[in-house]
Design a protein around this motif. Structure first.
Motif, mmCIF file in Angstrom:
data_model
loop_
_atom_site.group_PDB
_atom_site.id
_atom_site.type_symbol
_atom_site.label_atom_id
_atom_site.label_comp_id
_atom_site.label_asym_id
_atom_site.label_seq_id
_atom_site.Cartn_x
_atom_site.Cartn_y
_atom_site.Cartn_z
ATOM 1 N N VAL A 46 -5.058 7.444 29.132
ATOM 2 C CA VAL A 46 -5.728 6.167 28.673
ATOM 3 C C VAL A 46 -5.638 5.843 27.193
ATOM 4 C CG1 VAL A 46 -7.922 4.824 28.602
ATOM 5 C CG2 VAL A 46 -7.595 6.101 30.458
ATOM 6 N N ALA A 47 -4.951 4.878 26.919
ATOM 7 C CA ALA A 47 -4.846 4.721 25.394
ATOM 8 C C ALA A 47 -6.025 4.384 24.732
ATOM 9 C CB ALA A 47 -3.734 3.467 25.012
ATOM 10 N N GLY A 48 -6.228 5.203 23.432
ATOM 11 C CA GLY A 48 -7.311 5.059 22.454
ATOM 12 C C GLY A 48 -6.863 4.261 21.387
ATOM 13 N N GLU A 49 -7.537 4.990 20.169
ATOM 14 C CA GLU A 49 -6.973 4.467 18.904
ATOM 15 C C GLU A 49 -5.519 4.560 18.552
ATOM 16 O OE1 GLU A 49 -8.948 2.926 16.554
ATOM 17 O OE2 GLU A 49 -10.347 2.681 18.117
ATOM 18 N N SER A 50 -4.938 3.759 17.667
ATOM 19 C CA SER A 50 -3.753 3.804 17.300
ATOM 20 C C SER A 50 -3.534 3.756 15.759
ATOM 21 C CB SER A 50 -2.793 2.813 17.702
ATOM 22 O OG SER A 50 -2.975 1.681 17.410
ATOM 23 N N ALA A 51 -3.081 4.286 14.944
ATOM 24 C CA ALA A 51 -2.921 4.236 13.615
ATOM 25 C C ALA A 51 -1.466 4.263 13.067
ATOM 26 C CB ALA A 51 -3.770 5.336 12.887
ATOM 27 N N GLY A 52 -1.041 3.679 12.271
ATOM 28 C CA GLY A 52 0.400 3.764 11.718
ATOM 29 C C GLY A 52 0.379 3.139 10.395
ATOM 30 N N ARG A 53 1.497 3.164 9.742
ATOM 31 C CA ARG A 53 2.032 2.918 8.348
ATOM 32 C C ARG A 53 2.740 1.626 8.413
ATOM 33 N NH1 ARG A 53 -0.117 6.029 4.390
ATOM 34 N NH2 ARG A 53 -0.769 8.123 4.842
ATOM 35 N N LEU A 54 3.012 0.823 7.799
ATOM 36 C CA LEU A 54 3.749 -0.474 7.713
ATOM 37 C C LEU A 54 4.623 -0.224 6.497
ATOM 38 C CD1 LEU A 54 1.609 -3.372 8.495
ATOM 39 C CD2 LEU A 54 2.937 -2.045 9.904
ATOM 40 N N TYR A 55 6.260 -0.460 6.611
ATOM 41 C CA TYR A 55 7.020 -0.324 5.618
ATOM 42 C C TYR A 55 7.812 -1.544 5.439
ATOM 43 C CZ TYR A 55 5.918 4.654 6.203
ATOM 44 O OH TYR A 55 5.178 5.777 6.107
ATOM 45 N N ASP A 56 8.126 -2.180 4.278
ATOM 46 C CA ASP A 56 9.075 -3.031 4.266
ATOM 47 C C ASP A 56 10.706 -2.868 4.549
ATOM 48 O OD1 ASP A 56 10.143 -2.040 1.899
ATOM 49 O OD2 ASP A 56 9.356 -3.537 0.567
ATOM 50 N N LEU A 57 11.489 -3.934 4.282
ATOM 51 C CA LEU A 57 12.777 -3.751 4.450
ATOM 52 C C LEU A 57 13.492 -2.390 3.909
ATOM 53 C CD1 LEU A 57 13.816 -7.343 4.556
ATOM 54 C CD2 LEU A 57 13.809 -5.677 6.611
ATOM 55 N N TYR A 58 12.859 -2.118 2.578
ATOM 56 C CA TYR A 58 13.488 -1.055 1.729
ATOM 57 C C TYR A 58 12.648 0.166 1.964
ATOM 58 C CZ TYR A 58 15.512 -5.104 -0.026
ATOM 59 O OH TYR A 58 16.266 -6.280 -0.157
ATOM 60 N N LEU A 59 11.797 0.236 2.875
ATOM 61 C CA LEU A 59 10.908 1.329 3.442
ATOM 62 C C LEU A 59 9.984 1.889 2.377
ATOM 63 C CD1 LEU A 59 13.901 3.671 5.472
ATOM 64 C CD2 LEU A 59 12.244 1.975 6.081
ATOM 65 N N ARG A 60 9.352 0.817 1.686
ATOM 66 C CA ARG A 60 8.274 0.903 0.813
ATOM 67 C C ARG A 60 6.900 0.583 1.673
ATOM 68 N NH1 ARG A 60 11.072 -2.884 -3.554
ATOM 69 N NH2 ARG A 60 10.543 -4.177 -1.820
ATOM 70 N N GLU A 61 5.882 1.523 1.501
ATOM 71 C CA GLU A 61 4.818 1.113 2.051
ATOM 72 C C GLU A 61 4.033 -0.021 1.648
ATOM 73 O OE1 GLU A 61 0.705 3.509 3.217
ATOM 74 O OE2 GLU A 61 2.436 4.718 2.505
ATOM 75 N N ILE A 62 3.836 -0.906 2.853
ATOM 76 C CA ILE A 62 3.270 -2.106 2.449
ATOM 77 C C ILE A 62 1.780 -2.235 3.012
ATOM 78 C CG2 ILE A 62 5.210 -3.206 1.722
ATOM 79 C CD1 ILE A 62 5.365 -4.795 4.658
ATOM 80 N N GLY A 63 1.551 -1.305 3.994
ATOM 81 C CA GLY A 63 0.216 -1.482 4.538
ATOM 82 C C GLY A 63 0.049 -0.703 5.755
ATOM 83 N N TRP A 64 -1.092 -0.890 6.798
ATOM 84 C CA TRP A 64 -1.348 -0.056 7.621
ATOM 85 C C TRP A 64 -1.754 -0.880 9.109
ATOM 86 C CZ3 TRP A 64 -3.576 -0.569 2.849
ATOM 87 C CH2 TRP A 64 -3.200 0.504 2.001
ATOM 88 N N SER A 65 -1.601 -0.161 10.138
ATOM 89 C CA SER A 65 -1.997 -0.762 11.371
ATOM 90 C C SER A 65 -2.965 0.310 11.890
ATOM 91 C CB SER A 65 -1.025 -0.890 12.344
ATOM 92 O OG SER A 65 -0.248 0.174 12.721
ATOM 93 N N TYR A 66 -4.044 -0.310 12.673
ATOM 94 C CA TYR A 66 -5.020 0.536 13.389
ATOM 95 C C TYR A 66 -5.738 -0.129 14.457
ATOM 96 C CZ TYR A 66 -8.033 -1.718 9.667
ATOM 97 O OH TYR A 66 -8.581 -2.877 9.076
ATOM 98 N N GLY A 67 -6.524 0.711 15.224
ATOM 99 C CA GLY A 67 -7.162 0.094 16.253
ATOM 100 C C GLY A 67 -7.422 -1.481 16.698
ATOM 101 N N GLY A 68 -7.986 -2.125 17.368
ATOM 102 C CA GLY A 68 -8.381 -3.352 17.255
ATOM 103 C C GLY A 68 -7.484 -4.401 17.942
ATOM 104 N N PRO A 69 -6.206 -4.581 17.853
ATOM 105 C CA PRO A 69 -5.376 -4.191 16.872
ATOM 106 C C PRO A 69 -5.555 -4.891 15.324
ATOM 107 C CG PRO A 69 -4.140 -5.665 18.353
ATOM 108 C CD PRO A 69 -5.452 -5.294 18.811
ATOM 109 N N THR A 70 -5.497 -4.169 14.349
ATOM 110 C CA THR A 70 -5.680 -4.676 12.980
ATOM 111 C C THR A 70 -4.640 -4.347 12.256
ATOM 112 O OG1 THR A 70 -7.937 -4.875 13.568
ATOM 113 C CG2 THR A 70 -6.952 -5.109 11.126
ATOM 114 N N TRP A 71 -4.120 -5.232 11.327
ATOM 115 C CA TRP A 71 -2.995 -4.803 10.209
ATOM 116 C C TRP A 71 -3.484 -5.293 8.959
ATOM 117 C CZ3 TRP A 71 -2.054 -7.294 14.935
ATOM 118 C CH2 TRP A 71 -1.258 -6.412 15.607
ATOM 119 N N LYS A 72 -3.398 -4.061 7.980
ATOM 120 C CA LYS A 72 -4.019 -4.212 6.750
ATOM 121 C C LYS A 72 -2.994 -4.435 5.681
ATOM 122 C CE LYS A 72 -7.720 -3.090 3.458
ATOM 123 N NZ LYS A 72 -8.934 -2.212 3.284
ATOM 124 N N SER A 73 -2.687 -5.224 4.746
ATOM 125 C CA SER A 73 -1.831 -4.893 3.509
ATOM 126 C C SER A 73 -2.246 -4.310 2.446
ATOM 127 C CB SER A 73 -1.323 -6.464 3.165
ATOM 128 O OG SER A 73 -0.744 -6.439 2.042
#
Length: 178
Positions: A68-95
């Motif tokens: 059973v899937a639980g929490e997820s967490a990740g990092r978001l990158y732009d086209l140039y692979l610069r970190e621009i935010g995060w993703s986590y549970g919910g699902p939620t994305w934060k810049s």
């Protein structure tokens, strides 16, 4: 002056490739995953992270066991692979600018064995001033990995947890301004 010309050409070529990579052909997607008319692409991002799964006994007459899937967490990158935010549970994305959007799943489509399904979500709420302000829809596309473990889940393994890595494109849309 002539030594700068190759650098400028390379930068222009890189920018052209980046824009092409960010384009999404909604008409080529399954109908359920298409963003409705009146919305335009605001942000493309590459997400890399993990989904946590737990081996659980299934309720109901059949019983059985499943991951059973639980929490997820990740990092978001732009086209140039610069970190621009995060993703986590919910699902939620934060810049990185502090703004965030919470998604409500609307539709999913298979992405192949071992991969998270493709997904269309509607923004259920946004907060903060910045990148995520005004986001109306989110697509999860081109997923790699992230599906439930292919290891057995049975009575001996109940409660065991595993993290599975994934990569996906998250595309954010907002109402088209006229």
């Amino acid at each position: 002056m002539t030594t700068l010309a190759p650098v400028l050409v390379s930068a222009a070529l890189l920018a052209t490739v980046a824009v092409a990579r960010a384009a999404v052909d909604n008409a080529a997607l399954p109908t359920a995953l298409r963003v409705p008319p009146g919305h335009e692409l605001r942000l493309w991002s590459l997400g890399k992270g993990e989904v946590r799964y737990a081996c659980r006994r299934q309720a109901g007459a059949g019983g059985g066991y499943a991951w059973v899937a639980g929490e997820s967490a990740g990092r978001l990158y732009d086209l140039y692979l610069r970190e621009i935010g995060w993703s986590y549970g919910g699902p939620t994305w934060k810049s990185v600018d502090g703004s965030k959007v919470v998604g409500l799943p609307l539709a999913a489509a298979p992405a192949g064995e071992g991969h998270l399904p493709l997904q269309l979500l509607r923004a259920a709420g946004t907060s903060g001033q910045g990148t995520m302000q005004g986001v109306s829809y989110i697509q999860r596309l081109n997923t790699r990995g992230g599906a439930a473990p292919n290891q057995p889940c049975d009575a001996r393994r109940v409660g065991r947890e595993m993290a599975v890595g994934y990569q996906a494109e998250f595309v954010f849309y907002g109402r088209r301004e006229r």
